[in-house]
Design an enzyme around this catalytic site. Sequence first.
Site, short mmCIF file in Angstrom:
data_model
loop_
_atom_site.label_atom_id
_atom_site.label_comp_id
_atom_site.label_asym_id
_atom_site.label_seq_id
_atom_site.Cartn_x
_atom_site.Cartn_y
_atom_site.Cartn_z
N PRO A 141 0.71 -1.14 -0.07
CA PRO A 141 0.09 -0.03 -0.26
C PRO A 141 0.90 1.30 0.13
O PRO A 141 1.89 1.45 0.73
CB PRO A 141 -0.83 -0.10 1.23
N GLU A 142 0.58 2.31 -0.81
CA GLU A 142 1.14 3.46 -1.02
C GLU A 142 0.06 4.80 -0.51
O GLU A 142 -1.07 4.35 -0.33
CB GLU A 142 1.81 3.81 -2.31
N LYS A 165 2.56 7.05 4.82
CA LYS A 165 1.99 5.65 4.65
C LYS A 165 1.27 5.31 6.10
O LYS A 165 0.87 4.24 6.37
CB LYS A 165 2.92 4.43 4.27
N ARG A 216 15.46 -2.14 -5.65
CA ARG A 216 13.87 -2.22 -6.13
C ARG A 216 13.73 -2.28 -7.55
O ARG A 216 14.52 -1.95 -8.33
CB ARG A 216 13.09 -0.90 -5.67
#
Length: 267
Positions: A2-3, A59, A256
């Site tokens: 989730p962002e 977040k 990433r």
Amino acid sequence: MPELPDIEGFKRVLADNALGKTIAEVVVNDARILGELSVRTFSSRLRGAKLVEVHRHGKHLMARLSQGGWLTLHFGMTGALQFEDKGSSEPPFTRVRLDFAGDGSLAYINKRMIGRVGLAEDAADFVAAEKLGLDALDPRLDFNAFKAAVLGLKRDVKSVLMDQEIVAGIGNIYSDEILFQAQINPSEPIASLAPETLKRLFLEMRKVLKTAISRGAGSEQFVERMPKGSLLPERHKGGHCPRCQSPLKIFKVGGRTAYCCPRCQGD
Ligand SMILES: [Zn+2]
């Protein structure tokens, strides 16, 4: 994972369903999500209280308690917040549940247990202790503040966007979308961006996040709700650039996985 747009969705779940209701019961199914905090302390602070205000920072969600202090929620890799009407069964992987007097439950769900549910005395102190930068959509984060926050950094632009201590709220997925819209290669050192390119990055950061929120798109769910020309629905193996149809390049940036168009964003 989730962002910012996902957390904004969880904020709405809380705001629309749980604000102003008295917490009758607190159920902790897995105490590990509370970290050092004891179930007893956590439950006694919440039981009988109302959630009277909800605030998102990056977040993190923070809900102010009528009896003082804040409930803090961080969603880690797989967290979510769901409201269940009275009589519904508990969603799988519910770690903490707040049952409201006579009317439904708020479930904090987290399959992989990375994340945290906690208490804080003061929201600003909590943000400082977590070392969070300004929220990506905070009105105080204007271009000058953004420029100051990234000044002198020697790292690649994608890692900088994802660093919660610089700007809070952006993760792996939305950083790719922002960089695609700004037509910047994710591995470009931020210090080498021309002033007008940095300005474009800032404007696209705000635009992409606001668009995602207004359309109800998340980082993994509902990506098809993003407007035509967005990278997100193509962000998978075999995906193509929505602008020039080139196959997307997938590579590692700062550990990433980044997706970009080698033609539109430079190879
Ligand atoms: Zn392209």
